[in-house]
Design a protein around this motif. Structure first.
Motif, mmCIF file in Angstrom:
data_model
loop_
_atom_site.group_PDB
_atom_site.id
_atom_site.type_symbol
_atom_site.label_atom_id
_atom_site.label_comp_id
_atom_site.label_asym_id
_atom_site.label_seq_id
_atom_site.Cartn_x
_atom_site.Cartn_y
_atom_site.Cartn_z
ATOM 1 N N GLY A 54 42.561 43.390 48.126
ATOM 2 C CA GLY A 54 43.063 42.688 46.982
ATOM 3 C C GLY A 54 43.973 43.348 45.774
ATOM 4 O O GLY A 54 43.731 43.046 44.754
ATOM 5 N N SER A 57 47.773 39.623 44.683
ATOM 6 C CA SER A 57 47.568 38.083 44.990
ATOM 7 C C SER A 57 47.979 37.566 46.162
ATOM 8 O O SER A 57 49.084 37.723 46.325
ATOM 9 C CB SER A 57 47.528 37.874 43.811
ATOM 10 O OG SER A 57 47.728 35.985 43.710
ATOM 11 N N ASP A 407 51.292 43.378 39.616
ATOM 12 C CA ASP A 407 49.944 43.339 40.699
ATOM 13 C C ASP A 407 49.033 45.021 40.980
ATOM 14 O O ASP A 407 48.087 45.383 41.131
ATOM 15 C CB ASP A 407 49.687 42.722 42.550
ATOM 16 C CG ASP A 407 49.724 41.418 41.945
ATOM 17 O OD1 ASP A 407 49.433 40.703 41.068
ATOM 18 O OD2 ASP A 407 50.226 40.085 42.701
ATOM 19 N N LYS A 415 39.700 48.872 37.477
ATOM 20 C CA LYS A 415 38.979 48.917 38.778
ATOM 21 C C LYS A 415 39.487 47.872 39.411
ATOM 22 O O LYS A 415 39.343 46.459 39.033
ATOM 23 C CB LYS A 415 37.728 49.334 38.443
ATOM 24 C CG LYS A 415 36.792 50.594 37.337
ATOM 25 C CD LYS A 415 35.732 50.047 37.708
ATOM 26 C CE LYS A 415 35.444 50.989 36.389
ATOM 27 N NZ LYS A 415 33.811 50.879 35.964
ATOM 28 N N ARG A 416 38.714 47.802 40.821
ATOM 29 C CA ARG A 416 40.139 47.059 41.914
ATOM 30 C C ARG A 416 38.796 45.968 41.869
ATOM 31 O O ARG A 416 36.993 46.171 41.819
ATOM 32 C CB ARG A 416 39.505 47.685 43.218
ATOM 33 C CG ARG A 416 39.803 46.575 44.407
ATOM 34 C CD ARG A 416 38.953 47.673 45.676
ATOM 35 N NE ARG A 416 39.909 48.581 46.379
ATOM 36 C CZ ARG A 416 40.552 49.223 46.930
ATOM 37 N NH1 ARG A 416 41.503 47.566 47.066
ATOM 38 N NH2 ARG A 416 41.099 50.056 47.566
ATOM 39 N N GLU A 417 38.902 44.968 41.846
ATOM 40 C CA GLU A 417 37.941 43.560 41.848
ATOM 41 C C GLU A 417 37.192 43.224 43.310
ATOM 42 O O GLU A 417 37.622 43.408 44.185
ATOM 43 C CB GLU A 417 38.906 42.116 41.381
ATOM 44 C CG GLU A 417 39.889 42.334 40.310
ATOM 45 C CD GLU A 417 38.759 41.744 39.020
ATOM 46 O OE1 GLU A 417 37.535 41.638 39.859
ATOM 47 O OE2 GLU A 417 38.859 41.449 38.302
ATOM 48 N N THR A 418 36.052 43.373 43.424
ATOM 49 C CA THR A 418 35.224 42.950 44.349
ATOM 50 C C THR A 418 34.088 42.083 44.388
ATOM 51 O O THR A 418 33.213 41.573 44.903
ATOM 52 C CB THR A 418 34.495 44.329 44.791
ATOM 53 O OG1 THR A 418 33.588 44.770 43.511
ATOM 54 C CG2 THR A 418 35.390 45.538 45.135
ATOM 55 N N ILE A 419 35.162 40.709 44.206
ATOM 56 C CA ILE A 419 34.246 39.704 44.482
ATOM 57 C C ILE A 419 34.995 38.661 45.910
ATOM 58 O O ILE A 419 35.939 38.650 45.696
ATOM 59 C CB ILE A 419 34.911 38.625 43.211
ATOM 60 C CG1 ILE A 419 34.551 39.415 42.253
ATOM 61 C CG2 ILE A 419 34.071 37.330 42.869
ATOM 62 C CD1 ILE A 419 35.357 38.738 40.650
#
Length: 452
Positions: A54, A57, A407, A415-419
């Motif tokens: 992540g 992109s 990016d 914060k890192r996207e963790t989705i």
């Protein structure tokens, strides 16, 4: 004078760079350049681990062909046959019947595929890391496992969901392992039900070292750093079976894991089996240092060229050796190959490819890395910075360079996207479930008009 047709099979590092250079060096009166690839983009594979994590992109780690190759003809299809004796290729387009195309010169550069083994359960459970689709799937799958572990009442399933196995200790395996371990530990902050002590990351490597490209000293440093993070390194070990998620290793250990990532090397594309070009003992196309295809006696096949992962090119800096299947060689070979074709088209002589391997850089997660360049050994943050600088400088086009840097900048600030976006892998499933089936009768009733 009719322009000569140059067909480029594959739009990887070699295909894209060679076509781009040829389109700048030869005008359309001299040559028509046709690039054939089933994908509309070139994947910059060194960025796949960061795309999976992540940090980048997924769209920014690929290069759209039609945007970059404006002076070339791009054909969306797969080459199913090359008959150099007739100087024709057979193309299977995305839709419609197969067609033949003649050529004057051909660059055969379909790249490589994952080198897999007949291990029980591997085809059902393994996840590769050669395409952007696999990188996206890996990210979603690993984050999904955290959700599974957080809600299941089954302790064995919870343990298996939190066990992640990576096979292969080269660049792809180590970088993917390090990046995904960072992702999981960052995501764990939002799972109060889970404890970091429950995580189990395992690296399985058949040899007794990792990252051989950066040398034994830097490889040993990388191994120590990974071990400090709690990652289990199983060197001199083979994966014997993974049926139904039951991991069986050659050292006698066995355990259950819901995640198995396979990055144990590459081999030439199976497309080469459908050509009449001479090949070496490991299936690569046999080439001279000029990147011209030649038979075992060294006789040149006029108009046939190859380079990169699919070619066996003599390494003139290491007599008796061959150029490694790395992006470093592929990009430089592409430039020499394009210049050589131009020379031949204009009536000149091709030059030999000669490049001394300058070294390698590898990322070990955010802010961590190793490098061995020009004999200098670097580790930690400086190596990580070198790793990013090198690769952003080599991805084609200013557009991609700018987007990748953007990016990275955003990732440092937020914060890192963790989705997990697991629905990407079956987007029509929900729609299909709610759509009523069509009545299978001889005479269907007329549909009610929506205007009533």
């Amino acid at each position: 004078m009719n322009p000569q047709r140059i067909v480029v099979v594959g739009a990887g590092h070699v295909g894209l760079y060679a076509a781009l250079r040829l389109s700048k060096k030869l005008n359309r009166r001299r040559a028509e350049i046709v690039v054939i690839d089933p994908q509309p983009h070139m994947t910059y594979q060194p960025f796949l681990p960061e795309a999976a994590a992540g940090n980048i992109s997924p769209r920014h780690s690929v290069v759209p062909l039609r945007r970059e190759l404006k002076k070339c003809r791009v054909v969306a299809g797969e080459v199913t046959k090359v008959e150099h004796a007739r100087k024709t290729v057979t193309i299977q387009p995305i839709e419609g019947p197969a067609t033949e195309m003649s050529y004057d010169h051909i660059i055969v550069a379909p790249g490589s595929v994952s080198r897999t083994l007949p291990i029980p359960g591997l085809s059902e459970r393994g996840i590769g890391l050669k395409t952007i689709g696999e990188a996206t799937y890996l990210r979603n799958h690993i984050l999904d496992q955290l959700d599974v572990a957080a809600v299941t009442p089954d302790p064995e399933l919870r343990k298996a969901a939190l066990t992640f196995v990576f096979v292969g200790g080269g660049f792809a395996g180590i970088e993917a392992l390090a990046e995904m371990e960072d992702v999981v530990r960052d995501a764990l902050k939002y799972y109060p039900e889970l404890d970091a002590q429950e995580l189990k990351f395992v690296l399985v490597e058949a040899t007794n070292r990792i990252l051989p490209e950066v040398g034994p000293k830097m490889g040993a440093y990388a191994a120590r750093e990974l071990a400090k993070r709690g990652i289990s390194l199983r060197l001199d070990t083979f994966l014997n079976s993974c049926v139904d998620g039951e991991i069986v290793l050659s050292d006698g250990d066995s355990f259950r894991a819901e995640t198995l990532v396979w990055t144990a090397g590459v081999k030439p594309s199976p497309m080469l089996d459908h050509t009449d070009l001479p090949r070496g003992p490991k299936g690569h196309i046999n080439c001279l240092p000029t990147l011209q295809v030649a038979d075992s006696d060294g006789n040149v096949l006029e108009g046939a060229w190859s380079a990169g992962d699919s070619a066996q090119v003599p390494d003139l800096t290491n007599p008796g050796g061959w150029c490694s299947p790395s992006a470093q060689h592929a990009v430089r070979q592409a430039r020499v190959l394009a210049d050589n074709i131009r020379q031949v088209v204009l009536g000149g002589e091709p030059k030999e490819y000669k490049h001394k391997y300058i070294g390698s850089v590898a990322g070990l997660g955010l802010g961590k890395g190793v490098a061995h360049v020009y004999g200098i050994k670097v580790k930690g943050w400086p190596a990580w910075f070198m790793h990013r600088t090198y690769h952003v400088s080599h991805i084609p086009s200013f557009h991609r360079k700018a987007r990748v840097v953007a990016d990275w900048t955003l990732a440092m600030l937020f914060k890192r996207e963790t989705i997990a976006l697991g629905q990407l892998h079956a987007p029509r499933e929900e729609f299909t479930e709610v759509t009523p089936p069509v009545q299978r009768t001889a005479e269907r009733p007329k549909a009610e008009a929506w205007s009533r």
